[in-house]
Every structure is written in C-alpha cells, then in structure tokens.
Design a protein around this motif. Sequence first.
Motif, PDB file in Angstrom:
ATOM      1  N   ILE A   4      78.016  41.079 -55.589  1.00 24.74           N
ATOM      2  CA  ILE A   4      76.967  40.525 -56.433  1.00 24.74           C
ATOM      3  C   ILE A   4      75.599  40.882 -55.864  1.00 24.74           C
ATOM      4  N   LEU A   5      74.628  40.955 -56.768  1.00 26.34           N
ATOM      5  CA  LEU A   5      73.259  41.314 -56.420  1.00 26.34           C
ATOM      6  C   LEU A   5      72.341  40.646 -57.417  1.00 26.34           C
ATOM      7  N   GLY A   6      71.184  40.192 -56.950  1.00 30.15           N
ATOM      8  CA  GLY A   6      70.222  39.590 -57.862  1.00 30.15           C
ATOM      9  C   GLY A   6      68.817  39.652 -57.324  1.00 30.15           C
ATOM     10  N   MET A   7      67.853  39.546 -58.234  1.00 36.21           N
ATOM     11  CA  MET A   7      66.435  39.580 -57.873  1.00 36.21           C
ATOM     12  C   MET A   7      65.687  38.581 -58.740  1.00 36.21           C
ATOM     13  N   VAL A   8      64.759  37.883 -58.141  1.00 37.10           N
ATOM     14  CA  VAL A   8      63.820  37.041 -58.885  1.00 37.10           C
ATOM     15  C   VAL A   8      62.432  37.568 -58.550  1.00 37.10           C
ATOM     16  N   GLY A   9      61.824  38.231 -59.504  1.00 33.53           N
ATOM     17  CA  GLY A   9      60.620  39.030 -59.271  1.00 33.53           C
ATOM     18  C   GLY A   9      60.953  40.485 -59.577  1.00 33.53           C
ATOM     19  N   LYS A  10      59.982  41.222 -60.105  1.00 33.73           N
ATOM     20  CA  LYS A  10      60.256  42.551 -60.681  1.00 33.73           C
ATOM     21  C   LYS A  10      60.023  43.718 -59.724  1.00 33.73           C
ATOM     22  N   ARG A  11      59.627  43.443 -58.504  1.00 36.72           N
ATOM     23  CA  ARG A  11      59.210  44.509 -57.597  1.00 36.72           C
ATOM     24  C   ARG A  11      60.284  45.578 -57.392  1.00 36.72           C
ATOM     25  N   TRP A  12      61.551  45.166 -57.305  1.00 36.16           N
ATOM     26  CA  TRP A  12      62.622  46.116 -57.009  1.00 36.16           C
ATOM     27  C   TRP A  12      63.601  46.304 -58.179  1.00 36.16           C
ATOM     28  N   LEU A 152      62.485  37.126 -54.423  1.00 33.37           N
ATOM     29  CA  LEU A 152      63.780  36.915 -53.770  1.00 33.37           C
ATOM     30  C   LEU A 152      64.768  37.993 -54.173  1.00 33.37           C
ATOM     31  N   VAL A 153      65.548  38.417 -53.187  1.00 34.02           N
ATOM     32  CA  VAL A 153      66.687  39.310 -53.413  1.00 34.02           C
ATOM     33  C   VAL A 153      67.897  38.660 -52.764  1.00 34.02           C
ATOM     34  N   PHE A 154      69.031  38.657 -53.468  1.00 31.10           N
ATOM     35  CA  PHE A 154      70.270  38.188 -52.849  1.00 31.10           C
ATOM     36  C   PHE A 154      71.356  39.233 -53.070  1.00 31.10           C
ATOM     37  N   ALA A 155      72.377  39.200 -52.219  1.00 29.80           N
ATOM     38  CA  ALA A 155      73.470  40.162 -52.329  1.00 29.80           C
ATOM     39  C   ALA A 155      74.669  39.644 -51.550  1.00 29.80           C
TER      40      ALA A 155
END
Length: 612
Positions: A4-12, A152-155
Amino acid sequence: MCGILGMVGKRWHAQAGQALSSIASRGPDAQTVLAMGEALFAHTRLAVIDLAGGQQPMQTADGRYTIVFNGEIYNAPDLRRELQSNGESFRTDHSDTEVLLLGFRAWGEALLEKLDGMFAFAIWDARTGELFAARDALGIKPFMYGIDQGELVFASTLAPFFTLTGFPRRLDPEALRDYLAFQTPLAPQTFLRDVRQLPPGACMRYRAGEATAVCRQWWTIPRESALIMPEEALLPELERVLRTSMARQQVADVPIGAFLSGGIDSSLLVSYLAESSRQPVETFSLKFADQGFDESMHAAQVAERFGCRHHVLEAPSIDADRFVAAIRDLDQPLADPAYVMTHALAGLTRQHVTVAISGDGGDELFGGYPRFTDTESRHPARFWQRPLRAAVDAGLLPSALLRRSLSGRELLHYRRVELGPWVGRKRMAHYLDPAILPAARIENTLDAWLRLIDAQGGVMDSTALMRADLWTYLSENCLAKTDRASMAHGLEVRVPLLGQPVLDFALAVPASVHLRGGLKSLLTGLARQRLPSCVWDRPKHGFSVPLRQLFKGSWREVGDACFAGAQAYPFLSGKALAALWQQVDDRHVSSRLVYTLLVLLVWLENKDISIN
C-alpha cells in the motif's frame, strides 16, 4: 496480501507510479493508483480473497471513504453478518477489505477491537480531509509514514521513500544504534529520520496540511494475571483456540500450503490443517547438507503421518550473489542470518502455492526460549562487583573483565545486545564516527525493550521477558523477516499461532505455567498427543548459517569490497570496520557482529543517506 502507498498533499503525486513499483513484488496481480484531489492512494495487489471483487483502492458508494489495506481479516464473515444486521449493504461477494471499510464507517476506531487478523490499512475521509491508519496488535504487517513540509506519505515499507525526489534521506542515528545492538531497528524508528514506523497495536490520525500525526496505542500488552481456568482444562482449551484460528486462516480463493520445519509449532499447525482439508496439504521443507541442523527427515515423518503432498527443497548454497540479492530485497537492514534461507524457502514455495501457513510466534507466546528462564533473580549482585566495575571503567583492569562485574538487570541487558554502552568487545562507540555519538544516544541502547520490561512491573522475570519480546524480537525481527522474505516473491504467509483466539489464550496463562516442566510446556503437551515423538523428543533447532565459513569462502570478495569501502559513510568508523574484517578468521571475533556490519554495508550501497 499487498503493498500500500498513499499521499496527503500533491507534491509527489506525479511520482506515485514509480514509488509503487518499488513494492510491486508484494502484489503482482494488479497495480492501481487513485487520485482524490488532495489525497492519493495506490495499491499493488496479491489476490487471495474475492479475486473478482476485492480490488483496491476501494471506496464507499457515496465516495466519502476510501481504503487501502494490506493483510487478511480472518473473522470478516462474522463482521459482515453483524454489519448487515445493522443495515449495511455490501457490493462485493466476500471481500474483507469492504468489511474494514464499512466497519470503520459504522464503528469508527472501535472497529479495531473487533478484528482478528493481520493488517495495516489507511482510510481517507474526503469530507473532513482526515486520514486514519492502523496496524495489527503484534505488527505482522508493516506501516511506515513520513511528513515533510506539511505533506504526508505512507507505505508498506521504507522502499518507496527512496524513490521520491526531494524527500529527506537523513539517517536516524537511534535506528542505527538499535540495529547494531539488536540486528534490527525498533519501531517507531526507521533508518530514515523523517520516516516513522507505526508501532504494533497503534493507530494514527492525520489532517491535511498539519506538521504532525496523532498516534495512540489501540492495543497494549496486558500485565500478567492469575490463571482463569483449572490447569487440567488448559490443553483442551488450547486445542479449541488453535482449531478456531486454523479454520479462520485456511480460507482462501487460491492454493494454500504450509512451511513444515519438523519442529513442534509448524508440525502442530499442519496436523490441524490436514484434518480439515479436502485435498492433501502441500507442505514445504528445506533440506540442509549439514546433518547437524537438517530437520527434513522429521518434517517428512510428519507429512507422511498426515497424508501431505510434501516438497523437500534442497537448501541452496548461499553464494555471494544470492546473499547480496536477498539483502537488497530488504527495505532496511535486518541481520538475522535466517532471513537469507527464509528468502530462499519463500521463493521455492511460491512456485507451488500463493499462501503458506507458518509457525511464527509459538516460541514467543508459549515460552520457547531458554532466555525466558534466565531471570534477574538468578544473578544477584556480589560484594566485589562494584569495585571491579569501577576499575574496569577507569582502565585499571582489562575490559574483558566487564562481564564479571555485571549483575541482575544490567547483566541481562548486556547479554541481550551485540553492541552497547560498554567498554570492551561490546563497545558500540568503537564502530561509529565520534560526530554521530551524541545523536545516537548509545546510553539508551535497547531502551524500547527496557520500557516494555518496566511496563510489566520493572523486574526482569519470565513474565516480563516473554512479553517484552512481543514488540521487539517477534515484531521487528521474526515477523519483519517473514514479511520481507515472502513478499519479495509475492507469497502470503499466515501465522495462526498469532491469531486473536490464540493470543488471548496465551497471554491469559502465567509464564510459570508455560515454562513448567520445561520450555513451551503447553504446545509440547499437545505435540505429545498428536505428533511423532521425533518432533517433541529432541533438542530445538532453527535455520543455521555457517557464517565464519562463508566469510572465508564465497562471501570473501563481497566482504573485502564492502569493508574497504566503509570509509565512504561518514557515520561509521571505516578504520575500525576494516580492522574487524582483517580479523574475521580469529575465532574470538564475533561472527554475528561481522554479519551485522556486512549486511549494513551491502544495504547502504547506492542509498545516498546523509547525516544532516
């Protein structure tokens, strides 16, 4: 089982695809990226349950909630029925992902208390702009997250963070410290200072644009209590919870098999699996050339007893290429030598099945290690130890005498680690650059383990030692090893001995009962009833790797190159590491320490980690 992977914010957002590719082996069946305005979720799927309907990311019908999930929820059918009785409507046939999604909508964080499973998941609430994430009680499945400049980035693992342009790659000195001491970093640290592991049994909330996430423990390791049932009822009750856990965990829409080492834990699970399987169970063992630790003949007897379709896989020679390839599959260093063989076993098993049952957890929950009986009270202080310690610390006596000056809690702490805040052979400062020592806080070596001891009353008795292992050795070494080795080959591994019914039972039994009459007395009692005597009437074995022989032989060139290049890393003492490798043939040199440093150096290649 997935990545799983996720981002909150558009930078990446634009780099989400390449980040997902770094964990593609965790889910070879499908890769999906879903942008939702400020947030983005991505998923790489190993299809095991509801092959047609379980695709992720998954959203509620109104689009408010979106989930990505790694793991399996074994009591999902029961929870589905409960939700349906409360008026929830399902769009999938039997997806456990949808159970999590609708269960969170119905119950919120209280959902976690209802789950029996291994899981790491995140849910995005588009209405509130808030992310919720959680990890299972014992950390069977990993979850890592980082926040940089309000995004935030999670993985699932650390690997995706190395692919993101501009994401900080600063070394966490405390993670390095615990790795050198304990062969693995301990949650919440990772090797990157700006990435944290969500600890076992923890959950978190994060609101878009904030600089921090709010974490809490939704489950904690309970204190020991009095036995709640007569001792004569223990074996029948243990058998009942094992049957329940096995029945729940053998549900799959793909082929399922079992690792079979020939030891008590895996053999017991195979016996229950065979009882309820309509087909002969596929079992897998490694055959070692060294008869001193080869258990394949015992595994074969168990397989024959229960009519299994047994596969004896020749343990591959651990040449330099195989060793380096296995280490490069790690998202961060892990210096358990058994990892390389587990990596090989998983690759060979995946050629036959998609899911494998493993006996992980039996030793930790049921008292399978001699160290659980080596308690603080067995090492009282002697009148001469304090002056001896003072003389050693002052350099008036050889540092080799340090161990004799230790007693009680400090002696057990010293034995538990490879390097630490001591003089002599276990002096960690010798192998680190002086500039990093203040940040490494060597005086706090293995403090996570010590805090867990304190949470159980502060005395290193059998109870505290067993429970402290759950969130250190079990979660960060054993389960991380199994997860990374199996997921490198797209193999799901399930651990029924850590299922919720078994966990609740084992923690309700005092350590004195688990250790009465020898190690792992309850599981051994069941084994005597169900298994051939060759399984329970012999010394305990494990994967063994002839490190010293490999250092002299097939790993020599790799070691020469890695240790010679150690000066490239400003946080290490290249001179000390090079000198250690030059002495590797000396039997007084710790082969485990050499291996720990070799794994670190192989892993660091091309990582471009800074110290600032």
